[in-house]
Design a protein around this motif. Structure first.
Motif, PDB file in Angstrom:
ATOM      1  N   PRO A   1     114.374  93.875  71.954  1.00 44.68           N
ATOM      2  CA  PRO A   1     113.796  92.944  70.982  1.00 44.68           C
ATOM      3  C   PRO A   1     114.130  91.482  71.267  1.00 44.68           C
ATOM      4  CG  PRO A   1     115.371  94.429  69.908  1.00 44.68           C
ATOM      5  CD  PRO A   1     115.273  94.844  71.344  1.00 44.68           C
ATOM      6  N   ALA A   2     115.132  91.223  72.079  1.00 46.01           N
ATOM      7  CA  ALA A   2     115.480  89.847  72.433  1.00 46.01           C
ATOM      8  C   ALA A   2     114.650  89.330  73.607  1.00 46.01           C
ATOM      9  CB  ALA A   2     116.969  89.758  72.770  1.00 46.01           C
ATOM     10  N   ALA A   3     113.889  90.197  74.249  1.00 43.51           N
ATOM     11  CA  ALA A   3     113.100  89.810  75.424  1.00 43.51           C
ATOM     12  C   ALA A   3     111.885  88.983  75.017  1.00 43.51           C
ATOM     13  CB  ALA A   3     112.628  91.057  76.164  1.00 43.51           C
ATOM     14  N   THR A   4     111.388  88.212  75.972  1.00 44.82           N
ATOM     15  CA  THR A   4     110.083  87.590  75.833  1.00 44.82           C
ATOM     16  C   THR A   4     109.111  88.458  76.614  1.00 44.82           C
ATOM     17  OG1 THR A   4     110.967  85.357  75.609  1.00 44.82           O
ATOM     18  CG2 THR A   4     108.673  85.552  76.329  1.00 44.82           C
ATOM     19  N   VAL A   5     108.084  88.922  75.938  1.00 47.49           N
ATOM     20  CA  VAL A   5     107.108  89.826  76.531  1.00 47.49           C
ATOM     21  C   VAL A   5     105.918  89.009  77.026  1.00 47.49           C
ATOM     22  CG1 VAL A   5     105.556  91.773  76.069  1.00 47.49           C
ATOM     23  CG2 VAL A   5     107.824  91.692  75.002  1.00 47.49           C
ATOM     24  N   VAL A   6     105.441  89.344  78.226  1.00 50.08           N
ATOM     25  CA  VAL A   6     104.219  88.758  78.766  1.00 50.08           C
ATOM     26  C   VAL A   6     103.233  89.901  78.945  1.00 50.08           C
ATOM     27  CG1 VAL A   6     103.148  87.528  80.681  1.00 50.08           C
ATOM     28  CG2 VAL A   6     105.468  86.911  79.952  1.00 50.08           C
ATOM     29  N   THR A   7     102.105  89.832  78.238  1.00 51.06           N
ATOM     30  CA  THR A   7     101.119  90.903  78.306  1.00 51.06           C
ATOM     31  C   THR A   7      99.994  90.533  79.263  1.00 51.06           C
ATOM     32  OG1 THR A   7      99.850  90.020  76.438  1.00 51.06           O
ATOM     33  CG2 THR A   7     101.564  91.643  75.932  1.00 51.06           C
ATOM     34  N   TYR A   8      99.439  91.556  79.913  1.00 52.52           N
ATOM     35  CA  TYR A   8      98.225  91.340  80.702  1.00 52.52           C
ATOM     36  C   TYR A   8      97.349  92.578  80.643  1.00 52.52           C
ATOM     37  CZ  TYR A   8      99.888  94.077  84.763  1.00 52.52           C
ATOM     38  OH  TYR A   8     100.324  95.080  85.595  1.00 52.52           O
ATOM     39  N   CYS A   9      96.070  92.335  80.929  1.00 50.41           N
ATOM     40  CA  CYS A   9      95.072  93.393  80.988  1.00 50.41           C
ATOM     41  C   CYS A   9      94.249  93.135  82.247  1.00 50.41           C
ATOM     42  CB  CYS A   9      94.239  93.372  79.700  1.00 50.41           C
ATOM     43  SG  CYS A   9      93.318  94.903  79.413  1.00 50.41           S
ATOM     44  N   TRP A  10      92.966  93.478  82.244  1.00 45.80           N
ATOM     45  CA  TRP A  10      92.142  93.313  83.440  1.00 45.80           C
ATOM     46  C   TRP A  10      91.948  91.872  83.852  1.00 45.80           C
ATOM     47  CZ3 TRP A  10      91.348  96.292  87.250  1.00 45.80           C
ATOM     48  CH2 TRP A  10      91.278  97.660  87.102  1.00 45.80           C
ATOM     49  N   GLY A  11      91.411  91.043  82.979  1.00 46.33           N
ATOM     50  CA  GLY A  11      91.101  89.675  83.380  1.00 46.33           C
ATOM     51  C   GLY A  11      90.550  88.877  82.223  1.00 46.33           C
ATOM     52  N   PRO A  12      89.994  87.721  82.540  1.00 41.77           N
ATOM     53  CA  PRO A  12      89.557  86.817  81.479  1.00 41.77           C
ATOM     54  C   PRO A  12      88.389  87.345  80.656  1.00 41.77           C
ATOM     55  CG  PRO A  12      89.140  85.858  83.646  1.00 41.77           C
ATOM     56  CD  PRO A  12      89.857  87.133  83.863  1.00 41.77           C
ATOM     57  N   GLY A  13      87.669  88.341  81.145  1.00 38.74           N
ATOM     58  CA  GLY A  13      86.567  88.907  80.388  1.00 38.74           C
ATOM     59  C   GLY A  13      87.000  90.013  79.442  1.00 38.74           C
ATOM     60  N   CYS A  14      88.290  90.233  79.346  1.00 37.46           N
ATOM     61  CA  CYS A  14      88.841  91.326  78.542  1.00 37.46           C
ATOM     62  C   CYS A  14      89.857  90.743  77.565  1.00 37.46           C
ATOM     63  CB  CYS A  14      89.517  92.326  79.471  1.00 37.46           C
ATOM     64  SG  CYS A  14      90.474  93.592  78.648  1.00 37.46           S
ATOM     65  N   ASN A  15      89.835  91.185  76.319  1.00 32.98           N
ATOM     66  CA  ASN A  15      90.817  90.669  75.366  1.00 32.98           C
ATOM     67  C   ASN A  15      91.952  91.669  75.108  1.00 32.98           C
ATOM     68  OD1 ASN A  15      89.679  92.526  73.612  1.00 32.98           O
ATOM     69  ND2 ASN A  15      88.917  91.011  72.164  1.00 32.98           N
ATOM     70  N   GLY A  16      92.120  92.621  76.016  1.00 36.03           N
ATOM     71  CA  GLY A  16      93.186  93.608  75.864  1.00 36.03           C
ATOM     72  C   GLY A  16      94.574  92.993  75.830  1.00 36.03           C
TER      73      GLY A  16
END
Length: 154
Positions: free
Chosen positions: A82-97
């Motif tokens: 819970p102390a971490a900073t999370v960086v999320t990613y998905c496919w690309g700019p055409g996806c809002n995942g």
């Protein structure tokens, strides 16, 4: 001002613009900065791939954690400090995942940023990626990064 598509709506005051861009940077990171931090071993940073299993198998950022968006509420508390900073990613700019995944982490109380460009721009910038069959890497797309492989220093 007449005749200008750009200036039909005047630019924001400098103070408002500074607040806006500072806020955007608090919510977003680009692939080059994520890669630099992973290479440097920056502590407390967890990169999360929010795509489905088939996409994960096809290619992913080395060192990323795989938590599909729908399973974040269930799995994140046991997998992500819970102390971490999370960086999320998905496919690309055409996806809002990645946006949906960031929202799920924020709702759980995590500090989170979305990686702009997603896996697409990771690969297009020529960064190595893992697959279920080994490591892959594409040539740098000179529409996204300098062909020389040097940083754009932007």
């Amino acid at each position: 001002m007449t005749g200008s598509a750009v200036l039909t709506v005047p630019a924001a005051a400098p103070e408002a613009a500074a607040a806006h861009y500072l806020a955007r940077l608090a919510f977003e990171a680009d692939v080059s900065d994520v890669r630099a931090d992973l290479a440097a071993g920056v502590p407390g940073l967890v990169v999360v791939d929010s795509r489905a299993e088939a996409a994960w198998a096809q290619g992913r950022i080395p060192g990323a954690l795989h938590i599909p968006t729908a399973r974040i509420p269930e799995l994140a508390p046991a997998l992500v400090d819970p102390a971490a900073t999370v960086v999320t990613y998905c496919w690309g700019p055409g996806c809002n995942g990645a946006t949906r995944a960031a929202l799920a982490f924020a709702r759980l109380g995590y500090r989170v940023k979305e990686m702009l460009g997603g896996f697409e721009y990771w690969a297009r910038e020529g960064f190595a990626y893992d697959t279920d069959r080994g490591t892959g890497q594409r040539p740098v797309d000179d529409l996204t990064a300098p062909r020389s492989g040097i940083t754009c220093a932007c």
